[in-house]
Design a protein around this motif. Structure first.
Motif, mmCIF file in Angstrom:
data_model
loop_
_atom_site.group_PDB
_atom_site.id
_atom_site.type_symbol
_atom_site.label_atom_id
_atom_site.label_comp_id
_atom_site.label_asym_id
_atom_site.label_seq_id
_atom_site.Cartn_x
_atom_site.Cartn_y
_atom_site.Cartn_z
ATOM 1 N N ALA A 27 -8.566 -1.198 -51.146
ATOM 2 C CA ALA A 27 -8.579 -1.350 -49.687
ATOM 3 C C ALA A 27 -8.287 0.009 -49.062
ATOM 4 O O ALA A 27 -7.566 0.820 -49.630
ATOM 5 N N LYS A 28 -8.871 0.260 -47.933
ATOM 6 C CA LYS A 28 -8.741 1.509 -47.157
ATOM 7 C C LYS A 28 -9.606 2.646 -47.701
ATOM 8 O O LYS A 28 -9.646 3.726 -47.111
ATOM 9 N N ALA A 29 -10.319 2.406 -48.811
ATOM 10 C CA ALA A 29 -11.226 3.432 -49.329
ATOM 11 C C ALA A 29 -12.409 3.574 -48.377
ATOM 12 O O ALA A 29 -12.841 2.610 -47.745
ATOM 13 N N LYS A 30 -12.932 4.780 -48.273
ATOM 14 C CA LYS A 30 -14.118 5.042 -47.459
ATOM 15 C C LYS A 30 -15.283 5.240 -48.419
ATOM 16 O O LYS A 30 -15.195 6.047 -49.345
ATOM 17 N N ILE A 31 -16.359 4.473 -48.194
ATOM 18 C CA ILE A 31 -17.550 4.593 -49.033
ATOM 19 C C ILE A 31 -18.774 4.688 -48.134
ATOM 20 O O ILE A 31 -18.747 4.274 -46.969
ATOM 21 N N LYS A 32 -19.855 5.243 -48.672
ATOM 22 C CA LYS A 32 -21.118 5.328 -47.940
ATOM 23 C C LYS A 32 -22.064 4.288 -48.508
ATOM 24 O O LYS A 32 -22.252 4.195 -49.720
ATOM 25 N N VAL A 33 -22.635 3.494 -47.606
ATOM 26 C CA VAL A 33 -23.539 2.412 -47.982
ATOM 27 C C VAL A 33 -24.742 2.397 -47.046
ATOM 28 O O VAL A 33 -24.710 2.999 -45.972
#
Length: 53
Positions: A27-33
């Motif tokens: 949780a709180k991770a930033k990912i690109k989708v």
């Protein structure tokens, strides 16, 4: 030769743990989708809907 269209990626912040593309994120991770993946994540309450309306 036809090239596949380039998908625009958007950054999202996960509200809860999630596995994306075989990788476990906290949780709180930033990912690109992709935009389609973002919509799925919003619909499944994995990320908040922060898109401008």
């Amino acid at each position: 030769m036809n090239e596949a269209p380039v998908q625009k990626l958007v950054e999202v912040t996960l509200d809860k743990p999630h596995t994306h593309a075989g990788v476990q994120y906290d949780a709180k991770a930033k990912i690109k989708v992709s935009e389609a993946d973002r919509e799925w994540l919003v619909a499944n309450r994995v990320v908040a809907d922060t898109k401008e309306k």
